[in-house]
Design a protein around this motif. Sequence first.
Motif, mmCIF file in Angstrom:
data_model
loop_
_atom_site.group_PDB
_atom_site.id
_atom_site.type_symbol
_atom_site.label_atom_id
_atom_site.label_comp_id
_atom_site.label_asym_id
_atom_site.label_seq_id
_atom_site.Cartn_x
_atom_site.Cartn_y
_atom_site.Cartn_z
ATOM 1 N N ARG A 89 4.671 6.672 13.097
ATOM 2 C CA ARG A 89 5.462 7.759 12.521
ATOM 3 C C ARG A 89 5.113 8.010 11.056
ATOM 4 N NH1 ARG A 89 11.554 6.488 14.915
ATOM 5 N NH2 ARG A 89 11.045 6.991 17.113
ATOM 6 N N LEU A 90 4.814 6.956 10.313
ATOM 7 C CA LEU A 90 4.506 7.100 8.895
ATOM 8 C C LEU A 90 3.090 7.617 8.646
ATOM 9 C CD1 LEU A 90 6.093 3.837 7.457
ATOM 10 C CD2 LEU A 90 6.941 6.173 7.202
ATOM 11 N N PHE B 299 1.254 9.770 5.138
ATOM 12 C CA PHE B 299 0.373 9.134 4.168
ATOM 13 C C PHE B 299 -1.079 9.570 4.319
ATOM 14 C CE2 PHE B 299 3.957 6.237 4.252
ATOM 15 C CZ PHE B 299 4.173 5.990 2.908
ATOM 16 N N PHE B 300 -1.455 9.902 5.553
ATOM 17 C CA PHE B 300 -2.869 10.253 5.811
ATOM 18 C C PHE B 300 -2.903 11.576 6.573
ATOM 19 C CE2 PHE B 300 -2.242 5.637 6.058
ATOM 20 C CZ PHE B 300 -3.016 5.216 4.979
ATOM 21 N N LYS B 301 -2.753 12.649 5.817
ATOM 22 C CA LYS B 301 -2.634 13.976 6.450
ATOM 23 C C LYS B 301 -3.937 14.441 7.066
ATOM 24 C CE LYS B 301 1.089 15.473 3.411
ATOM 25 N NZ LYS B 301 1.552 16.492 2.443
ATOM 26 N N PRO C 247 -5.567 5.816 14.336
ATOM 27 C CA PRO C 247 -6.350 4.888 15.203
ATOM 28 C C PRO C 247 -5.604 4.568 16.496
ATOM 29 C CG PRO C 247 -6.274 4.111 12.931
ATOM 30 C CD PRO C 247 -5.278 5.229 13.016
ATOM 31 N N ALA C 248 -6.360 4.363 17.568
ATOM 32 C CA ALA C 248 -5.743 4.024 18.871
ATOM 33 C C ALA C 248 -5.373 2.544 18.972
ATOM 34 C CB ALA C 248 -6.698 4.410 19.998
ATOM 35 N N ILE C 249 -6.065 1.679 18.208
ATOM 36 C CA ILE C 249 -5.811 0.230 18.267
ATOM 37 C C ILE C 249 -4.833 -0.135 17.164
ATOM 38 C CG2 ILE C 249 -6.865 -2.046 18.140
ATOM 39 C CD1 ILE C 249 -9.454 -0.768 19.130
ATOM 40 N N PHE C 250 -3.867 -0.970 17.523
ATOM 41 C CA PHE C 250 -2.807 -1.302 16.586
ATOM 42 C C PHE C 250 -3.329 -2.014 15.343
ATOM 43 C CE2 PHE C 250 0.234 -4.480 15.029
ATOM 44 C CZ PHE C 250 1.200 -3.633 14.527
ATOM 45 N N ILE C 251 -4.281 -2.895 15.519
ATOM 46 C CA ILE C 251 -4.779 -3.652 14.372
ATOM 47 C C ILE C 251 -5.453 -2.730 13.354
ATOM 48 C CG2 ILE C 251 -6.978 -4.191 15.509
ATOM 49 C CD1 ILE C 251 -4.938 -6.452 13.128
ATOM 50 N N CYS D 125 -4.709 0.357 7.906
ATOM 51 C CA CYS D 125 -4.599 1.556 7.068
ATOM 52 C C CYS D 125 -3.507 1.411 6.013
ATOM 53 C CB CYS D 125 -4.304 2.787 7.932
ATOM 54 S SG CYS D 125 -5.649 3.230 9.048
ATOM 55 N N PHE D 126 -2.479 0.603 6.320
ATOM 56 C CA PHE D 126 -1.344 0.445 5.398
ATOM 57 C C PHE D 126 -1.474 -0.801 4.530
ATOM 58 C CE2 PHE D 126 0.240 3.145 8.730
ATOM 59 C CZ PHE D 126 1.010 4.081 8.059
ATOM 60 N N THR D 127 -2.630 -1.506 4.607
ATOM 61 C CA THR D 127 -2.818 -2.718 3.801
ATOM 62 C C THR D 127 -3.848 -2.512 2.711
ATOM 63 O OG1 THR D 127 -4.461 -3.515 5.390
ATOM 64 C CG2 THR D 127 -2.196 -4.231 5.716
ATOM 65 N N SER D 128 -4.066 -1.216 2.257
ATOM 66 C CA SER D 128 -5.028 -0.939 1.183
ATOM 67 C C SER D 128 -4.455 -1.384 -0.159
ATOM 68 C CB SER D 128 -5.372 0.552 1.140
ATOM 69 O OG SER D 128 -4.222 1.294 0.818
#
Length: 652
Positions: free
Chosen positions: A547-548, A552-554, A559-563, A568-571
């Motif tokens: 949802r987020l 943040f990334f318009k 990505p299809a894979i959860f990892i 993407c949110f650990t930059s």
Amino acid sequence: MPPRKLTKHSTLESKMAAEDLGSLEWERSKISQQDMNMLKKLGISGKQDALRFPKEESYPAPPMQYRVSFVDHLIRGLSTPIHDFLRGLLFMYGLQLHHLTPNSILHISIFITLCESFLGVQPNWSLWKRIFLCRRNGSSSVAYNIGGVVICVRPDVEYFDVKFPDSVQGWRKKWLYIREENHGSVEDNIPPFDGAEKICRRRSWDAEATDAEKAATEALMTRIHELQNTRGQELSGIQITAYFLRIRVQPLQARKNPLWMYAGDKDVDRLSTDLSPNDLAKLVRKISSLNKKDSVPTSCGVTPYSATNALPQNHATASPLPPLPEGGEVEERAVVTDDNQGTSRPESEAAGSRKSAASSEKDAEAEATSSTRSPPSAASPGARGKGTRLLTGTSKAGAARAEEAAPDAGKRAYDLYEASLISSGDEEEDAPTDVAARRAQKLAEANKRADALAAELEQSETARMKAEADAAAVEDLQKRLDDAKNALSKNVAQHSAREKEILRKTNQEYELENPEGDQLLDALSLLEIHGTEARDGLAEAEIGLSRLFPYFFKKKEEPAIFIDLAKCFTSQEDLGLQLRQEGLKVGVEGTIALVAESQQNVDWARVGNTEEIETKKWQSLIKAAKPNSKKILATLGYKPAPAPSSSKPEVK
């Protein structure tokens, strides 16, 4: 005394003598399943390969290390390795096992049990000669080879009433092979089987105890009479029989301990567990003359010696055994005659048939009168391995006297077969013809035995090759077994290490509501619970991040894979700051647009210089703008949550 003349009358008597059946008695063995079950219950067939049952053969051909025996011998106390007393008895009497009847085997078992359990001595040869003698078994027309000898109680001796059956039906047809176990002797425990060997009556059959032997055994005879005649404590032959069957120790087997040391259920010589009362009663009735109405004794009138009823102190237990084969020449084994004179009634009647002890004197006298014509006697069946001995029936001094009495006897050469065939009742001129016929018969029998030995040798070679192959297979199997053990040990060690690691990782404050009490099982339960929580948490996190992501990334595709989504949110950048700045930019642009729409004259250069505005004034202006900003935001469809006014906007 000159040699006795052979007459025409003696030849006629020889022709009328009983026919010796020899090997003709043997036929195909007929052992029933009931017999096999009995041997199994008695523990006789308990050891591997202890017994072998004949297949199609009608004449015994025992494999290597096996001897011929009978079911009725085994159930009466026989087992291998045989007792030294029985071994010496066979040697002294010049017999093989198949020559003895079942009742004779039982006589020996009862005597050994009597000596060891109730007299507290080893089986005594001198005592045996005081009580027993041997007789030929047969009829006026037939002389048996299987069961051709019976052991009888001397007519002038008071002995236990054994209650033998009148006859043992069909016992000759129930023959089998029993494994010979070496008992540390140079000689075989049992003489090698020879089904065609003639039974020769020997002087030892009637041998009586000497005066010295009678004096040495007088106390034992007195004790036997006490055991028989003590009122209320009488001992009987049936009680002795039931006793050795009940304790499950075979009297005729060589044992580690004598019966006076019998230790009960844990005794090392027991062949099986106790027989049931029903099986014991059936067996006692089978080998005796008791019928179904007669009770079978469950105990003896006299308590036998055992580990719980020890011998008196200073009690002497040593007794003389019969001379064994390795003992050398024995005078009493001399052959008296090999014809069928002296043949007793069949075993059905022989239990009560007894011959006067004085017959030994007559036999000795007859032998003395014909000593100059007596051929050499048969070689000792137990002399194998020590050179062939011909037992002449006399000592060396006696032999010297015989040579003096007949100086020309040494010049006569007798063929061994011919000499053993010439009877003292044959007529001299008819002897060559008769001997030729018998010689041919003996030659045929010798050829048959040679063929049997050749077959046995071939079987032995086959067995040797098989044993070598089996040894190689066993060695390979042992190696594979060792490898499997090592692999198993390694696997167990690895498994144990994994268990310890699991326990270490789950050693925390979490507790189960209903623990099993097994550390490993409880740890696995905790891991399962934690794993469920982790899976649920990851699912919720995936939904939230999805949802987020668009905010943040318009311009990126989710990505299809959860990892990958999580990465993407650990930059290192502050994604929230960028979002807030975007929102502030939109707000500023919107404010400028609203001011421009209000057609107010604004000095935009001054508006852009925010540093000149004091903080307090900025806050008051913001506060004054809130009522209008709420209206504008409501118009745009957004209802902000109440929050304190911020300070200066984040500008970088």
